[in-house]
Design an enzyme around this catalytic site. Structure first.
Site, PDB file in Angstrom:
ATOM      1  N   GLY A 235      16.028  -7.568  34.736  1.00 26.49           N
ATOM      2  CA  GLY A 235      17.153  -7.428  33.796  1.00 26.49           C
ATOM      3  C   GLY A 235      17.066  -8.387  32.627  1.00 26.49           C
TER       4      GLY A 235
ATOM      5  N   GLU B  65      -0.416   3.823  10.122  1.00 25.13           N
ATOM      6  CA  GLU B  65      -1.866   3.879   9.850  1.00 25.13           C
ATOM      7  C   GLU B  65      -2.536   4.986  10.667  1.00 25.13           C
ATOM      8  OE1 GLU B  65      -4.035   0.528   8.797  1.00 25.13           O
ATOM      9  OE2 GLU B  65      -2.277  -0.681   8.310  1.00 25.13           O
TER      10      GLU B  65
ATOM     11  N   PHE C   2       0.867  -1.183   0.000  1.00 29.78           N
ATOM     12  CA  PHE C   2       0.000   0.000   0.000  1.00 29.78           C
ATOM     13  C   PHE C   2       0.903   1.233   0.000  1.00 29.78           C
ATOM     14  CE2 PHE C   2      -2.629   3.078   2.462  1.00 29.78           C
ATOM     15  CZ  PHE C   2      -3.866   2.947   1.853  1.00 29.78           C
TER      16      PHE C   2
ATOM     17  N   GLN D 194       9.238  -5.197  32.621  1.00 26.64           N
ATOM     18  CA  GLN D 194       9.519  -4.884  34.033  1.00 26.64           C
ATOM     19  C   GLN D 194       9.412  -6.148  34.894  1.00 26.64           C
ATOM     20  OE1 GLN D 194      10.511  -1.851  34.631  1.00 26.64           O
ATOM     21  NE2 GLN D 194      10.808  -2.027  36.828  1.00 26.64           N
TER      22      GLN D 194
ATOM     23  N   THR E  69       5.284  -1.257   3.780  1.00 30.34           N
ATOM     24  CA  THR E  69       5.249  -2.628   4.302  1.00 30.34           C
ATOM     25  C   THR E  69       5.039  -3.613   3.148  1.00 30.34           C
ATOM     26  OG1 THR E  69       4.311  -1.833   6.373  1.00 30.34           O
ATOM     27  CG2 THR E  69       4.014  -4.182   5.889  1.00 30.34           C
TER      28      THR E  69
END
Ligand SMILES: Cc1cc2nc3c(=O)[nH]c(=O)nc-3n(C[C@H](O)[C@H](O)[C@H](O)COP(=O)(O)OP(=O)(O)OC[C@H]3O[C@@H](n4cnc5c(N)ncnc54)[C@H](O)[C@@H]3O)c2cc1C
Length: 383
Positions: free
Chosen positions: A340, A363, A123, A336, A158
């Site tokens: 780590g 979009e 598109f 979270q 895309t």
């Protein structure tokens, strides 16, 4: 609206879930690292009918309603947003637009190939200088006898390097702003059309995003989709339904974030018990779960409105706005929970966050969705 899924809708949801587990999940990390989804996935998506949902069977489609389409899109988004985007664009923005606006000849020419996965669509609206302000695009289509000759550049497309056909928007008359824009269906092997892969994306790394350059691209006048000057209406109608599809993909991201956070919280131990015992971790997980439910309900409402032939454009903007922001929040909350470990590739939260981040941008950015909703509420246009 009945929130109970029909047996048919459950069956298509199961089919998509199994497909993701079998064909996508095992490859997600590799496709992300190599910046390349295996293109054979397209034919597999086509074989199961996922590229033909809501398209009439006479054109090779698999029928179904928009809720079924959202269920499949959610499952694909839960698996890998790069794959989900292939469907949202080739089916959602291109095939569905041809089905809605195309001549009988255009439908016969493109729909069976697009729905089977033999061909892929892209598109082409955004340009280097015009994103949100798409109505002011400058790609030009000049009439020359029975043809149009097109020059311009399209950005961030895309499926761009994979596509066999581009639904391209170009200015074909001198009418001001969006009134001069027309839509064209252009085979990507047309001389003068070149494509360049855009590398280094934060997320959606496996997806073939490209810049398209058109230099004296000659197409017959019959390549025009819908009447001359209606191109912007074509684009906006495609994007309105496209926002439902992006929203469904975002529900998938948020659901994947919830799955991951729950799984990790039940395994990881700190202070002598699993982190699921810590109430502040439960708060993170609860926030994700509420985002999943709210985004899903807003998205299903759009599908229901579309299926009942009711106005849905504002509802689609609300769903896209909320679900995209929710996907970012959910992925961030999941990260979270991982502590780590969330910050390294071995665990899923980081990729979910990187993939989610673009959802508030394409979009129509979140700001643009707010303007669409604000205009509907106040009757005053900010554009
Ligand atoms: C990975 C990816 C895939 C994409 N795929 C496609 C595709 O397949 N086809 C396609 O045509 N395009 C595609 N796009 C383009 C995408 O739709 C645009 O990036 C998007 O519309 C925003 O345009 P822009 O990037 O030019 O930002 P701009 O329009 O320049 O916006 C920059 C900032 O200004 C804000 N802003 C702009 N106007 C206003 C306003 N009036 N009021 C308040 N704030 C405003 C925006 O919200 C944003 O925060 C893709 C983009 C990406 C990143």
């Amino acid at each position: 609206m009945n929130l109970e899924l029909s047996e048919e809708q459950r069956a298509v949801q199961r089919l998509a879930r199994d497909f993701v587990a079998r064909e996508i999940t095992p490859h997600v990390v590799e496709w992300d690292r190599t910046e390349n989804v295996d293109k054979s996935i397209v034919k597999k998506l086509g074989a199961l009918g996922f590229l033909g949902l809501t398209i009439p069977e006479e054109y090779g489609g698999s029928g179904g309603d928009h809720l079924a389409y959202c269920l499949v899109t959610e499952e694909l988004g839960r698996g890998d947003s790069s794959v989900r985007g292939i469907v949202s664009v080739s089916l959602g923005l291109v095939a569905k637009t041809i089905a809605a606006w195309g001549s009988e000849e255009q439908k016969q020419q493109w729909l069976p190939r697009l729905t089977s996965g033999e061909a892929i669509g892209c598109f082409g609206l955004t340009e280097p200088g015009t994103g949100s302000d798409a109505g002011n695009l400058i790609t030009k289509a000049v009439r020359d006898g029975d043809d149009y000759v097109i020059n311009g550049t399209k950005m961030f497309i895309t499926n761009g390097t994979w596509a066999d056909v581009v639904l391209l928007f170009a200015r074909s008359t001198d009418a001001p702003g969006h009134q001069g824009v027309s839509a064209f269906l252009i085979p990507t092997d047309t001389p003068g059309l070149t494509r360049r892969t855009i590398h280094g994306k934060l997320g959606l790394r496996g997806q073939a995003t490209a810049e398209l350059v058109l230099e004296d691209v000659r197409v017959p006048a019959s390549a025009m989709l819908a009447p001359e000057g209606k191109g912007f209406s074509v684009a906006m109608s495609a994007l309105a339904k496209g926002r439902m599809s992006v929203a469904a993909g975002c529900v998938g991201i948020a659901q994947a974030a919830l799955d991951a956070a729950l799984s990790y919280a039940g395994e990881r131990e700190q202070f002598g018990k699993t982190i699921a015992h810590h109430q502040l971790v439960q708060e993170l997980i609860t926030d994700i779960a509420v985002d999943v439910d709210a985004a899903r309900l807003l998205t299903w409402r759009v599908a229901d409105l579309v299926d009942r032939g009711e106005p849905f454009v504002t509802a689609a903007s609300k769903a896209k706005l909320f679900a995209s922001e929710a996907a970012v929040r959910a992925a961030n909350n999941a990260l979270q929970v991982y502590g780590g470990y969330g910050y390294i590739d071995e665990y899923p939260a980081g990729k979910l966050l990187r993939d989610a981040r673009v959802m508030t941008l394409y979009e129509g950015t979140s700001q643009i969705q707010k303007l669409v909703i604000g205009r509907a509420l106040t009757g005053v246009s900010a554009f």
